[in-house]
Design an enzyme around this catalytic site. Structure first.
Site, short mmCIF file in Angstrom:
data_model
loop_
_atom_site.label_atom_id
_atom_site.label_comp_id
_atom_site.label_asym_id
_atom_site.label_seq_id
_atom_site.Cartn_x
_atom_site.Cartn_y
_atom_site.Cartn_z
N CYS A 351 0.84 -1.59 -0.34
CA CYS A 351 -0.03 0.13 0.20
C CYS A 351 0.69 1.37 0.00
O CYS A 351 0.43 2.29 -0.87
CB CYS A 351 -0.64 0.02 1.29
SG CYS A 351 -1.25 -1.80 2.00
N ARG A 380 6.09 -11.85 5.62
CA ARG A 380 5.60 -10.97 6.54
C ARG A 380 5.98 -12.56 7.58
O ARG A 380 6.68 -13.80 7.34
CB ARG A 380 3.71 -11.74 6.40
CG ARG A 380 3.28 -10.55 5.87
CD ARG A 380 2.11 -10.19 5.41
NE ARG A 380 1.82 -9.29 4.63
CZ ARG A 380 0.09 -9.42 4.63
NH1 ARG A 380 -0.65 -10.31 5.33
NH2 ARG A 380 -0.22 -8.36 3.74
N GLN A 398 1.11 -11.08 -3.90
CA GLN A 398 -0.74 -10.38 -4.05
C GLN A 398 -1.18 -9.90 -4.93
O GLN A 398 0.15 -9.13 -5.45
CB GLN A 398 -0.64 -9.16 -2.94
CG GLN A 398 -0.56 -9.63 -1.43
CD GLN A 398 -1.18 -8.20 -0.45
OE1 GLN A 398 -0.65 -7.49 -0.43
NE2 GLN A 398 -1.73 -8.41 0.81
N ASP A 400 -2.49 -7.16 -6.18
CA ASP A 400 -2.47 -6.42 -4.95
C ASP A 400 -3.10 -4.84 -6.03
O ASP A 400 -2.49 -4.77 -6.70
CB ASP A 400 -1.64 -5.73 -4.27
CG ASP A 400 -2.14 -5.13 -2.63
OD1 ASP A 400 -3.80 -5.40 -2.83
OD2 ASP A 400 -0.79 -4.32 -1.96
N HIS A 402 -4.87 -1.00 -5.23
CA HIS A 402 -4.99 0.36 -4.43
C HIS A 402 -6.09 1.46 -5.71
O HIS A 402 -5.31 1.71 -6.51
CB HIS A 402 -3.73 1.43 -3.82
CG HIS A 402 -3.22 0.24 -2.91
ND1 HIS A 402 -2.57 -0.69 -3.04
CD2 HIS A 402 -3.67 -0.35 -2.09
CE1 HIS A 402 -1.83 -1.80 -2.48
NE2 HIS A 402 -2.97 -1.02 -1.01
N LYS A 483 -15.32 -3.59 5.04
CA LYS A 483 -15.07 -4.03 3.98
C LYS A 483 -15.25 -4.95 3.76
O LYS A 483 -16.78 -5.40 4.00
CB LYS A 483 -13.60 -4.43 4.70
CG LYS A 483 -14.07 -5.73 5.39
CD LYS A 483 -12.45 -6.76 5.55
CE LYS A 483 -12.20 -7.32 7.01
NZ LYS A 483 -11.11 -8.54 7.36
N HIS A 529 -8.31 -1.03 -0.49
CA HIS A 529 -6.99 -1.94 -0.94
C HIS A 529 -8.04 -3.14 -1.72
O HIS A 529 -8.95 -3.42 -0.88
CB HIS A 529 -7.29 -2.26 -0.28
CG HIS A 529 -6.02 -0.66 1.17
ND1 HIS A 529 -4.96 -1.22 1.50
CD2 HIS A 529 -7.10 0.14 1.77
CE1 HIS A 529 -4.29 -0.08 1.76
NE2 HIS A 529 -5.73 0.25 2.75
ZN LIG Z 1 -3.61 -2.01 0.29
#
Ligand SMILES: [Zn+2]
Ligand SMILES: [Zn+2]
Length: 655
Positions: A351, A380, A398, A400, A402, A483, A529
């Site tokens: 992010c 992680r 990910q 991912d 945004h 979410k 996200h």
């Molecule tokens: Zn994010």
């Protein structure tokens, strides 16, 4: 006679004599319900059926058909497990035994540090069934601290719990085991078995019985490695024989489908010890499937109006301070490294990098929504005990995204995001979805009320217009925004949480993000996200288990294997492979240096969708013999053109 009035969940009321219990209410409603009732919920609290109902309360009857009922069955079965162990092992002591998903466990300490064997599980199972046959009532009692300590004087873990809960030091899990008002509750059944517990339980042990003990594992008391290692017995329990059988069958199926096992058998992925726990390497065949998944994802994102970005794997501490990760996510991050007088951290999330891209220039409302997409690899720190193949690892990628948009754009953006998400998941063969909407938590939350309301309504109407089944987790959202989580159900009925659409009112604030509005003023954008597959690794693992390694044609690393019957058919087999390759299909030869039957079997073991056999007639006529995966008999004399046409159509439609 004096009466009380009870409100039922449907709003209707019933009058019962003073002193009526939950069981009386169930009987008053009907004999079927009286038989099925396990516990009652009184003004939101679960209680035993034999407790007296207060006047004016709202009461619902809980049966085994609900999660709460199953929970009670599992919890009550755990008591019977402890009862059996304490009876069979004089001098044994017991710790805690909560219900868990699909079952329960109980932790014990045996005299002299003894451990349980598989034969012990059989003996325990048999003793449990005797307790169940005896149909012993679960009786509830309350006791003060001193009395409770006396009752459990032989049992150090129970005493520890009593001391903590009666001193008011306990909270959360611990409090669930007894009480918080200075006294404790305990339950008695049979000749003298007691256990510390808040309850409620099924009325008597005769209501149990559809259970199986599964395994023994070591577990530290309170999960703390400085504490004694206890012996944990796991079991599963259900409402009836059929449900138990179904679950046990599912476990056998799950074992066969374990992605770690399939990854080794099919030569897809491995986890060499030399690299480190939770870090996978992808072998050519696994990497090929992954590439197909990623290519498809990229293609969809490209046509879906996303901009592709890339970001580095490490960043300076300051970035993670601004983003807040070093405050609330430090435990999940890999340790820092010092470089040129600065401190760098491997990224746990993408992010802040996407925020940095947004911040690289001035944004106007005309530039929004800005949808940034990256296959971003993150690191992680997961405890070694929870690492599980590709499903939970320390390094993963990910898919991912945004999305930065104006508050007005939020509802439309959410609706199209959810549609996009479902459409991509459907392409991979998932049809059964379950969603969860998590709303504003109690207490501290960032963002104005109006923003929360608009975003939550936006998520809700996105779910409704997508026609998705969903549950609402009231107050279950993060402090920075509501979410949606989307679960898929796999081929053997297991849910997997894959996609998340998370609103964020916090990061734009922390980073001071702005856009110039139509009014010429500066405004704060909303950030969304979105991870669709979640992580590519985990998604691959879920697909592998869903298909039990038999990937659909479009994903199969080797789509066709061509087997010449004998040496003299090798050249024709090569021409078939060449033709298939020219058509964009993935084909290989298994030459005739091994018996044909053995090669056909090898093709099936490798789960190749089509194993072709070519011999004299095929060579003469331009045909093939097709052993399609899952079919009983081969299809002979199939013209090659027709075969190619069929496969291309199947790949095209991703069916
Ligand atoms: Zn994010
Ligand atoms: Zn209990």
């Amino acid at each position: 006679m004096a009466e009380i009035t009870i409100t039922l969940p449907d709003g209707s009321t019933r009058n019962l004599p003073v002193g009526a219990t939950g069981a009386d209410l169930a009987a008053d409603i009907g004999p079927g319900l009286a038989k099925a009732a396990l516990v009652v919920t009184v003004d939101g609290d679960d209680r035993d059926l034999d407790r007296i109902l207060p006047d004016g309360s709202t009461v619902s009857i809980v049966t085994a058909s609900s999660d709460g009922g199953l929970h009670t069955i599992r919890h009550s079965t755990a008591h019977v497990l402890a009862q059996a162990v304490l009876e069979l092992w004089p001098g044994a002591t017991y710790a805690i035994g909560p219900p868990i998903r699909d079952g329960f466990y109980y932790d014990f300490e045996l005299p002299g540090g003894a451990t349980f064997s598989n034969e012990d599980l059989e003996a325990i199972d048999a003793r449990m069934r005797q307790v169940i046959d005896a149909d012993q009532a679960f009786e509830r009692f309350e006791a003060g601290a001193a009395e409770a300590l006396e009752l459990f004087s032989e049992h150090r873990y129970k005493r520890e719990i009593i001391e903590q809960v009666t001193s008011g030091a306990a909270s959360g899990d611990l409090a669930g085991e007894a009480s918080t008002d200075g006294s404790v509750t305990y339950y008695r059944n049979g000749e003298g078995f007691i256990d510390l517990c808040l309850g409620p339980h099924v009325p008597s042990t005769g209501r149990l019985g559809h259970f199986a003990l599964q395994k023994v594992a070591g577990a530290y008391w309170r999960g703390n490695e400085k504490q004694p290692m206890l012996q944990r017995i796991y079991g599963t329990a259900w409402a009836d024989k059929k449900a138990l059988k179904g679950h046990l069958h599912q476990l056998v199926e799950a074992e066969k489908r374990d992605h770690r096992r399939l990854a080794a058998e099919l030569d897809l992925v491995s986890w060499p010890e030399s690299i480190g726990p939770g870090l996978a390497v992808w072998h050519p065949k696994g990497a090929l499937v992954r590439k197909i998944i990623e290519d498809y994802s990229r293609e969809r994102h490209e046509s879906g109006g996303y901009d592709f970005v890339y970001s580095p794997h490490i960043a300076k501490a300051g970035l993670w301070e601004t983003s807040g990760h070093l405050d609330f996510y430090a435990d999940g991050m890999f340790p820092p490294m010092e470089l040129d007088g600065a401190t760098y951290y491997p990224k746990p999330m993408n992010c802040p990098f996407h925020v940095a891209i947004y911040q690289s220039g001035q944004r106007s409302y005309r530039d929004l929504p800005s949808r940034l997409f990256e296959l971003g690899t993150v690191y992680r720190y997961e405890l070694s005990g929870v690492i599980h193949g590709l499903m939970r690892s320390r390094g993963f990628t990910q898919d991912d995204s945004h999305i930065f948009c104006t508050p007005e754009q939020v509802p439309g953006e959410l609706a199209s995001l959810l549609e996009f998400t479902l459409s991509v998941l459907r392409a991979f063969g998932f049809e059964d979805f379950q969603a969860k909407l998590s709303t504003r938590p109690e207490g501290k939350a960032v963002g104005e009320d109006a923003l929360w309301e608009m975003a939550t309504n936006g998520l809700r109407s996105a779910l409704e217009s997508a026609g998705l089944d969903y549950v609402v987790d009231e107050g279950g959202g993060a402090f920075y925004g509501p979410k949606i989580d989307v679960d898929v159900t796999d081929a053997i009925g297991r849910p997997w949480q894959l996609s998340t659409i998370q609103l964020d009112f916090n990061l734009p604030e922390r980073f001071g993000l702005e856009y110039v509005g139509a009014d010429g003023g500066r405004h704060q954008p909303v950030m969304i996200h979105r991870a669709l597959m979640g992580s590519i690794e985990r998604f691959f693992g879920v697909l592998l288990e869903h298909y039990a390694g038999a990937f659909p044609l479009w994903l199969a690393p080797e789509q066709v294997r061509v087997l010449p019957v004998a040496e003299e058919h090798q050249a024709y087999a090569e021409s078939v492979v060449e033709r298939l390759s020219a058509e964009g299909l993935r084909a290989k030869i298994a030459p005739a240096d091994e018996p044909l039957g053995k090669r056909v079997r090898a093709g099936k073991v490798a789960k190749v969708p089509h194993v072709l056999v070519v011999g004299d007639d095929d060579l003469a006529n331009g045909t093939v013999g097709d052993n399609a995966r899952g079919s009983e008999a081969p299809e002979r004399d199939l013209p090659l053109d027709e075969f190619v046409g069929r496969l291309r159509a199947v790949v095209e439609s991703k069916s």
